[in-house]
Design a protein around this motif. Structure first.
Motif, PDB file in Angstrom:
ATOM      1  N   ILE A 110      51.479 -27.961 109.393  1.00 39.59           N
ATOM      2  CA  ILE A 110      50.164 -27.952 110.010  1.00 39.59           C
ATOM      3  C   ILE A 110      50.208 -28.876 111.217  1.00 39.59           C
ATOM      4  CG2 ILE A 110      48.858 -27.383 107.944  1.00 39.59           C
ATOM      5  CD1 ILE A 110      48.127 -30.313 107.695  1.00 39.59           C
ATOM      6  N   SER A 111      49.379 -28.543 112.209  1.00 42.28           N
ATOM      7  CA  SER A 111      49.370 -29.359 113.426  1.00 42.28           C
ATOM      8  C   SER A 111      48.733 -30.701 113.123  1.00 42.28           C
ATOM      9  CB  SER A 111      48.587 -28.647 114.521  1.00 42.28           C
ATOM     10  OG  SER A 111      47.226 -28.643 114.178  1.00 42.28           O
ATOM     11  N   SER A 112      48.979 -31.654 113.986  1.00 44.33           N
ATOM     12  CA  SER A 112      48.515 -32.998 113.694  1.00 44.33           C
ATOM     13  C   SER A 112      46.988 -33.087 113.762  1.00 44.33           C
ATOM     14  CB  SER A 112      49.199 -33.972 114.644  1.00 44.33           C
ATOM     15  OG  SER A 112      48.298 -34.761 115.313  1.00 44.33           O
ATOM     16  N   SER A 113      46.351 -32.268 114.626  1.00 48.40           N
ATOM     17  CA  SER A 113      44.889 -32.312 114.677  1.00 48.40           C
ATOM     18  C   SER A 113      44.290 -31.690 113.417  1.00 48.40           C
ATOM     19  CB  SER A 113      44.379 -31.579 115.921  1.00 48.40           C
ATOM     20  OG  SER A 113      44.789 -30.238 115.902  1.00 48.40           O
ATOM     21  N   GLU A 114      44.909 -30.586 112.954  1.00 49.92           N
ATOM     22  CA  GLU A 114      44.461 -29.996 111.689  1.00 49.92           C
ATOM     23  C   GLU A 114      44.617 -30.990 110.553  1.00 49.92           C
ATOM     24  OE1 GLU A 114      45.285 -25.389 110.985  1.00 49.92           O
ATOM     25  OE2 GLU A 114      46.947 -26.400 111.988  1.00 49.92           O
ATOM     26  N   ALA A 115      45.753 -31.702 110.581  1.00 52.90           N
ATOM     27  CA  ALA A 115      46.019 -32.680 109.532  1.00 52.90           C
ATOM     28  C   ALA A 115      44.958 -33.771 109.554  1.00 52.90           C
ATOM     29  CB  ALA A 115      47.407 -33.282 109.712  1.00 52.90           C
ATOM     30  N   ASP A 116      44.612 -34.257 110.767  1.00 56.30           N
ATOM     31  CA  ASP A 116      43.587 -35.295 110.868  1.00 56.30           C
ATOM     32  C   ASP A 116      42.276 -34.829 110.255  1.00 56.30           C
ATOM     33  OD1 ASP A 116      45.265 -37.022 112.116  1.00 56.30           O
ATOM     34  OD2 ASP A 116      44.678 -36.452 114.151  1.00 56.30           O
ATOM     35  N   GLU A 117      41.888 -33.570 110.581  1.00 57.84           N
ATOM     36  CA  GLU A 117      40.639 -33.033 110.052  1.00 57.84           C
ATOM     37  C   GLU A 117      40.683 -32.948 108.537  1.00 57.84           C
ATOM     38  OE1 GLU A 117      39.394 -29.231 111.677  1.00 57.84           O
ATOM     39  OE2 GLU A 117      39.799 -30.040 113.679  1.00 57.84           O
ATOM     40  N   LEU A 118      41.832 -32.465 108.028  1.00 60.35           N
ATOM     41  CA  LEU A 118      41.954 -32.292 106.584  1.00 60.35           C
ATOM     42  C   LEU A 118      41.906 -33.638 105.870  1.00 60.35           C
ATOM     43  CD1 LEU A 118      42.435 -30.250 104.319  1.00 60.35           C
ATOM     44  CD2 LEU A 118      44.878 -30.677 104.569  1.00 60.35           C
ATOM     45  N   VAL A 119      42.571 -34.643 106.455  1.00 59.32           N
ATOM     46  CA  VAL A 119      42.559 -35.974 105.849  1.00 59.32           C
ATOM     47  C   VAL A 119      41.133 -36.488 105.783  1.00 59.32           C
ATOM     48  CG1 VAL A 119      43.211 -38.375 106.209  1.00 59.32           C
ATOM     49  CG2 VAL A 119      44.918 -36.580 106.490  1.00 59.32           C
ATOM     50  N   GLU A 120      40.387 -36.318 106.892  1.00 59.74           N
ATOM     51  CA  GLU A 120      39.023 -36.837 106.900  1.00 59.74           C
ATOM     52  C   GLU A 120      38.138 -36.076 105.916  1.00 59.74           C
ATOM     53  OE1 GLU A 120      37.211 -37.417 110.699  1.00 59.74           O
ATOM     54  OE2 GLU A 120      35.212 -37.670 109.829  1.00 59.74           O
ATOM     55  N   SER A 121      38.231 -34.729 105.929  1.00 55.90           N
ATOM     56  CA  SER A 121      37.343 -33.974 105.048  1.00 55.90           C
ATOM     57  C   SER A 121      37.676 -34.232 103.580  1.00 55.90           C
ATOM     58  CB  SER A 121      37.410 -32.477 105.371  1.00 55.90           C
ATOM     59  OG  SER A 121      38.690 -31.978 105.091  1.00 55.90           O
ATOM     60  N   SER A 122      38.975 -34.356 103.267  1.00 50.52           N
ATOM     61  CA  SER A 122      39.340 -34.599 101.867  1.00 50.52           C
ATOM     62  C   SER A 122      38.893 -35.975 101.415  1.00 50.52           C
ATOM     63  CB  SER A 122      40.857 -34.475 101.673  1.00 50.52           C
ATOM     64  OG  SER A 122      41.309 -33.236 102.130  1.00 50.52           O
ATOM     65  N   LEU A 123      39.093 -36.976 102.289  1.00 51.75           N
ATOM     66  CA  LEU A 123      38.699 -38.330 101.913  1.00 51.75           C
ATOM     67  C   LEU A 123      37.172 -38.448 101.841  1.00 51.75           C
ATOM     68  CD1 LEU A 123      41.269 -40.462 103.909  1.00 51.75           C
ATOM     69  CD2 LEU A 123      41.073 -40.292 101.440  1.00 51.75           C
ATOM     70  N   ARG A 124      36.466 -37.734 102.733  1.00 53.21           N
ATOM     71  CA  ARG A 124      35.001 -37.704 102.627  1.00 53.21           C
ATOM     72  C   ARG A 124      34.600 -37.030 101.327  1.00 53.21           C
ATOM     73  NH1 ARG A 124      32.158 -39.367 106.924  1.00 53.21           N
ATOM     74  NH2 ARG A 124      33.091 -39.205 109.010  1.00 53.21           N
ATOM     75  N   GLY A 125      35.296 -35.950 100.997  1.00 51.29           N
ATOM     76  CA  GLY A 125      35.005 -35.227  99.759  1.00 51.29           C
ATOM     77  C   GLY A 125      35.210 -36.096  98.538  1.00 51.29           C
ATOM     78  N   ALA A 126      36.088 -37.090  98.652  1.00 51.52           N
ATOM     79  CA  ALA A 126      36.356 -37.983  97.529  1.00 51.52           C
ATOM     80  C   ALA A 126      35.611 -39.307  97.671  1.00 51.52           C
ATOM     81  CB  ALA A 126      37.852 -38.234  97.404  1.00 51.52           C
ATOM     82  N   ASN A 127      34.637 -39.348  98.597  1.00 54.11           N
ATOM     83  CA  ASN A 127      33.838 -40.566  98.829  1.00 54.11           C
ATOM     84  C   ASN A 127      34.683 -41.789  99.145  1.00 54.11           C
ATOM     85  OD1 ASN A 127      31.438 -39.307  98.526  1.00 54.11           O
ATOM     86  ND2 ASN A 127      31.204 -39.829  96.357  1.00 54.11           N
ATOM     87  N   LEU A 128      35.763 -41.583  99.878  1.00 54.44           N
ATOM     88  CA  LEU A 128      36.656 -42.705 100.137  1.00 54.44           C
ATOM     89  C   LEU A 128      36.795 -42.983 101.623  1.00 54.44           C
ATOM     90  CD1 LEU A 128      38.527 -44.635  98.547  1.00 54.44           C
ATOM     91  CD2 LEU A 128      40.374 -43.000  98.876  1.00 54.44           C
ATOM     92  N   TRP A 129      36.320 -42.052 102.451  1.00 59.37           N
ATOM     93  CA  TRP A 129      36.587 -42.120 103.884  1.00 59.37           C
ATOM     94  C   TRP A 129      36.152 -43.450 104.496  1.00 59.37           C
ATOM     95  CZ3 TRP A 129      39.385 -40.389 107.616  1.00 59.37           C
ATOM     96  CH2 TRP A 129      38.985 -40.562 108.946  1.00 59.37           C
TER      97      TRP A 129
END
Lengths: 259, 315
Positions: free
Chosen positions: A117-136
């Motif tokens: 995955i591209s680095s921008s996609e990765a950044d988005e996924l990291v943020e959305s997953s961490l937000r989804g886990a209330n950790l962002w």
């Protein structure tokens, strides 16, 4: 996302030993199902058969059917690796990869099987997953620090972020709060309530208050004695299990008169 | 406070004896610790003092006639080349064997394979040397002829190839076999200690067995693998007998498949019996250089391990 699970006449063996006997149940999508019961009653073993993680233990095997929206997880030619990417799991003790940064931990599952995955996609996924886990908000400034530097509760939420980053259909949780303090436990319970809008969640817990707080339906497992197989005693909406159980065994257990 | 109280109380003699035992044991372990330092210092002192005449001697008197540095550097390079060949072969093979034993082989196969590997470590180096010189070296001659025929333009494989096979490459291969059990048994030990939790974390994400090994086992084992390689390197650098028997020595040359080259340890062993005076001092100076090389190798290894401490999983 989020599929239903139908289990039909499942037996689980460790070598010759029958650990779980003849379990059938239907788990609805977008719901939380709790498994309760005494230690050794086979609830964790049964949970592991839902993503074939029991096969990690030498000699363990299952008979019967587990259908994920009608597809048999134990069908011929089904790869356990594929099963596990559809059915994620969170363990009893938080287990982020200690050598990876927080960011890499979240992306660990996504980068598997040579997916790029591209680095921008990765950044988005990291943020959305961490937000989804209330950790962002807690970790956004230190994404490149090791995951093992977080507190136990944060580590467990990181593990949940890692599990939802691969966008599974189902998330299994094996006593996810048993190693955590009450405040971290509350954070995880809130999180379970939030993620059930997107996922089918199945949770094993020793804490009956927890089961009554987070779950829509509850399954009570019991065992007659050592060396006997665990069985599903009662499976019903959570309020029914705790207020008007149909079986004497269930009533004894939930009211604390067990044994 | 509690210790003073317990001495005053009657009937607590067992705890008093325990304290005496404590001080005896701490004294013993302290003495053992000091002994190691004393031995190390004594060896270093011996090497240095005995080597001094070489450094002060006129360059013309040293073997080769051009001073100690001109004498020692080909030996240093030869030692490093032999050890490097051995590591290049033994590291990948050793790690793969260890992974096979710890994560792939069924238990009834893994055990015997592990024993056989450990057995390799029990074979005396003189036997490896004899085997290397009489069996392996002649067997490798056709390979060397082939190498120089097709890859002769690379200086390492410059011809004409040795017809006895007693070359640097043969010595490196023998060394590789000798250090293989060090890498394998240490790596296997650390692979099997990988927390189940980390392995399951990878598997539950949908990792295949190889991906699980890459995500959890290898990162966990990295410091252990590095230590095993360094330990093996130490053995390869200092190995004397096998090289002395296998290698047909000569001056430093780039080709690994011709007779030639020499290592420090073999140079010392081959010349020591007849050495006296300045020659003896030269050989001891060579030993000092070898000592320094292994010291540096060890310090580099520690530095590498320390660099990954934050991510080691120990916290």
């Amino acid at each position: 996302m989020s599929k239903r699970i139908d289990v039909e006449h499942l037996n689980v063996y460790y070598g010759d030993f029958l650990a779980v006997q003849d379990v059938s149940m239907n788990i609805e999508p977008r719901s939380v199902t709790a498994f309760i019961g005494p230690s050794g009653c086979g609830k964790s073993t049964f949970l592991r058969t839902l993503n074939r993680m029991h096969e990690v233990i030498p000699g363990a095997y299952a008979e019967g059917k587990v259908l994920l929206d009608g597809d048999d997880l134990y069908g011929k030619g089904v790869d356990p690796v594929t099963v596990r990417s559809m059915v994620g799991m969170v363990f009893q003790r938080p287990n982020p990869f200690p050598t990876m940064s927080i960011r890499d931990n979240v992306l660990a599952g996504v980068k598997l099987n040579n997916k790029r995955i591209s680095s921008s996609e990765a950044d988005e996924l990291v943020e959305s997953s961490l937000r989804g886990a209330n950790l962002w908000n807690e970790v956004k400034d230190r994404l490149n620090k090791p995951g093992s530097g977080l507190s136990g509760g944060q580590q467990q939420r990181l593990c949940i972020a890692r599990a939802i980053a691969v966008k599974p259909e189902v998330i299994l949780m094996d006593e996810p709060c048993s190693a955590l303090d009450p405040i971290s436990t509350l954070a995880i319970e809130d999180l379970i309530n939030e993620i059930k809008t997107d996922y089918t969640v199945v949770i094993v817990t020793h804490n009956m208050q927890q089961a009554s707080r987070v779950s829509d339906k509850t399954a009570f497992f019991n065992i007659e004695g050592t060396g006997k197989p665990g069985r599903l005693i009662e499976y019903a909406p959570t309020s029914e299990i705790f207020n008007t159980p149909q079986k004497k065994e269930t009533e004894d257990y939930v009211s604390g008169r067990f044994g | 406070m509690s210790t003073t109280v317990s001495t005053e109380k009657p009937g607590t003699s067992s705890s008093a004896a325990g304290r005496a035992g404590d001080s005896v044991f701490s004294g013993l372990s302290l003495a053992a610790g000091i002994l190691i330092l004393v031995v190390l210092a004594a060896v270093a002192m011996f090497l240095f003092l005995q080597a001094v005449p070489t450094f002060t001697a006129a360059p013309g008197d040293v073997t080769g006639g051009k001073g100690f540095f001109a004498y020692i550097w080909p030996l240093v390079v030869g030692t490093l080349i032999a050890a490097l060949i051995a590591l290049l072969i033994a590291t990948p093979v050793g790690i793969l064997v260890a992974l096979y034993i710890s994560h792939y082989a069924p238990a009834r196969v893994a055990k015997p394979v592990g024993y056989v590997i450990d057995l390799l470590a029990a074979i005396p180096s003189v036997i490896y040397g004899a085997w290397g010189a009489t069996v392996l070296a002649p067997a490798l001659v056709p390979l060397y002829t082939w190498l120089t025929g097709y890859l002769g333009f690379i200086p390492f494989f410059g011809g004409p190839a040795s017809q006895t096979g007693k070359t640097m490459l043969t010595a490196g291969v023998v060394l590789a076999i000798m250090i293989l059990p060090i890498i394998t048994s240490m790596s296997r030990e650390i692979f099997t200690q990988t927390p189940k939790l980390h392995e399951e974390a990878a598997l539950a994400l949908g990792a295949t067995r190889w991906e699980m090994i890459r995500m959890s086992v290898l990162p966990f084992a990295r410091p252990g693998i590095i230590s095993s390689i360094m330990l093996a390197l130490g053995r390869a650098l200092g190995e004397t007998m096998a090289v002395a028997l296998v290698l047909s020595t000569g001056p430093l040359i780039p080709s690994l498949i011709k007779s030639g080259n020499q290592t420090i340890a073999a140079e010392i062993a081959l010349n020591f019996p007849e050495a006296y005076g300045l020659r003896m001092s030269e050989l001891i100076a060579a030993g000092l250089v070898l000592f320094l090389i292994t010291l540096v190798v060890n310090m580099i290894a520690r530095a590498i391990i320390a660099r990954y401490k934050e991510f080691s999983g120990a916290n």
